[in-house]
Motif scaffolding. Structure first.
Motif, short mmCIF file in Angstrom:
data_model
loop_
_atom_site.label_atom_id
_atom_site.label_comp_id
_atom_site.label_asym_id
_atom_site.label_seq_id
_atom_site.Cartn_x
_atom_site.Cartn_y
_atom_site.Cartn_z
N LEU A 1 49.39 11.92 18.93
CA LEU A 1 48.32 12.80 19.74
C LEU A 1 47.61 11.69 20.61
O LEU A 1 47.51 10.54 20.23
N SER A 2 46.89 12.18 21.60
CA SER A 2 45.92 11.64 22.42
C SER A 2 44.68 12.31 22.34
O SER A 2 44.71 13.59 21.82
N SER A 3 43.70 12.10 22.99
CA SER A 3 42.41 12.95 23.13
C SER A 3 42.63 14.14 24.00
O SER A 3 41.77 14.95 23.59
N THR B 1 43.31 0.51 15.33
CA THR B 1 43.93 -0.88 15.14
C THR B 1 44.83 -0.89 16.68
O THR B 1 44.86 -2.04 17.39
N SER B 2 45.54 0.05 16.89
CA SER B 2 46.51 0.16 17.99
C SER B 2 46.01 0.71 19.00
O SER B 2 46.33 1.85 19.50
N THR B 3 45.31 -0.07 20.01
CA THR B 3 44.57 0.87 21.02
C THR B 3 45.50 1.22 22.20
O THR B 3 45.02 2.14 22.85
N ALA B 4 46.62 0.45 22.22
CA ALA B 4 47.68 1.01 23.27
C ALA B 4 48.42 2.41 22.78
O ALA B 4 49.07 2.91 23.67
N LEU B 5 48.00 2.68 21.70
CA LEU B 5 48.22 3.91 21.33
C LEU B 5 47.39 5.21 21.71
O LEU B 5 47.64 6.24 21.11
N VAL B 6 46.32 5.02 22.58
CA VAL B 6 45.32 5.99 22.77
C VAL B 6 46.12 6.97 23.81
O VAL B 6 45.60 8.12 23.37
#
Length: 357
Positions: free
Chosen positions: A342-344, A105-110
């Motif tokens: 977390l991020s990738s 949903t919140s792609t700015a949090l990738v």
């Protein structure tokens, strides 16, 4: 084998429906609940809402009831123009309750350190700490196609002068009129000002993946600058949200560039058409969705990832599946990860160990 991870899916749209189906095929995950937005869907079987057979899990609009199930993880897949503002309070409640979250949903949090709202980020960090839980956002673009794929390819590089990640998509299948018309400017005259043209909007939209790549490469972004280009169609185009009249916008191209050492070093481009013959001079693809990574350096590297069949008009389904599986496949890794946002970069490769069959 340990007990399956108890999982809730939040929303039954395209991504949520794919998640429901995928979880049902896996022995390491157990679907214990499904959240729906509308009262009309509450009380119905989640499998049927997802377009399949009944599975014995009844959808509900009662968030407290789902929290009381104490799931290990929630697949948060709600969508809409106010998705961050509506989602953050849900995230906080879930994280405080000790429930891990994977979200499309919140792609700015990738890449959470670059999230546009420091206040919301602080709330999420505190909630994750207090609940000893983790949060991970991903997808396809933003997500794998706009950052992790690029970083994977850079592992072959001796020297890098520029990394460009590009999505080239035919989006005639997307049905949400306000997003396509008011947000992006499709079916509007070229002198119409869409949300995309708001000063700073493009930079904000692509800030997270640009900073994620920069972090992975060990460089600092000095600033980000964005551009918008639109092209008209010379004929009427029938699409999922209605008719795009001749003379109005039929193609949109955005570009966001992260500057390092005074140069555009990390670039994200997004090209969307409503028909294949609009903007013929822009980069194109025979597929309905193509994700390109071009690395200038030693050596030059060029890679194209295509979703769906060529000329198949199946990119909507293919992209929804890819988006959903980016987070469903990450569930065991996120549950095992240290508490926090977390991020990738914080996870190993999220291998789909139960996909073969």
């Amino acid at each position: 084998m340990s007990a399956p991870l108890r999982t809730v899916v939040w929303s039954t749209g395209g991504v949520g429906s794919n998640a429901i189906a995928a979880i049902g095929r896996r022995s390491d995950l157990e679907l214990v609940g499904v959240w729906v937005h509308s009262a009309e869907k509450a009380g119905r079987d989640a499998g049927e809402l997802a377009g399949g057979n009944p599975i014995g899990v009844i959808a509900t609009d009662d968030a407290d009831a789902l929290i009381a199930l104490r799931p290990d993880c929630v697949v948060y897949a709600a969508s809409g123009p106010e998705r961050d503002g509506a989602a953050v309070p849900d995230y906080v409640r879930l994280l405080e309750a000790g429930i891990n979250i994977v979200s499309t949903t919140s792609t700015a949090l990738v890449y959470p350190p670059a999230f546009y709202s420091p206040e919301w980020r602080a709330q999420l960090e505190l909630a994750a700490k207090s609940g000893n839980s983790s949060f991970y956002a991903s997808g396809i673009f933003p997500g794998f196609g706009s950052d992790e794929l690029a970083l994977l390819l850079t592992t072959q590089s001796a020297r890098i002068t520029r990394v460009t990640a590009t999505e080239i998509a035919l989006n005639d299948h997307y049905p949400v009129a306000d997003v396509m018309m008011d947000g992006m400017g499709f079916a509007r005259p070229l002198d119409f000002t869409p949300m995309l043209q708001t000063p700073g909007f493009i930079e904000m939209a692509w800030k997270a993946p640009i900073h994620l790549i920069a972090d992975g490469l060990g460089v600092e972004i000095e600033r980000i600058h964005g551009t918008l280009d639109r092209r008209h169609t010379d004929r009427d185009i029938e699409v999922a949200f209605g008719t795009i009249p001749a003379g109005t916008c039929g193609a949109v191209r955005t570009r966001a560039a992260g500057v390092v050492g005074g140069r555009d070093v990390i670039v994200i481009e997004h090209i969307i058409r409503m028909a294949r013959d609009t903007a013929p001079d822009w980069p194109a693809s025979e597929f309905d969705a193509t994700y390109r990574v071009d690395i200038d350096g030693d050596p030059d590297i060029h890679c194209a990832m295509n979703l769906g069949a060529a000329e198949g008009h199946g990119a909507g389904r293919a992209a929804m599946t890819a988006t959903a599986m980016r987070v469903v496949n990450a569930i065991p890794y996120v549950v095992d990860a240290p508490a926090g946002l977390l991020s990738s970069l914080d996870l190993p490769v999220t291998l789909p160990r139960y996909a073969v069959g």
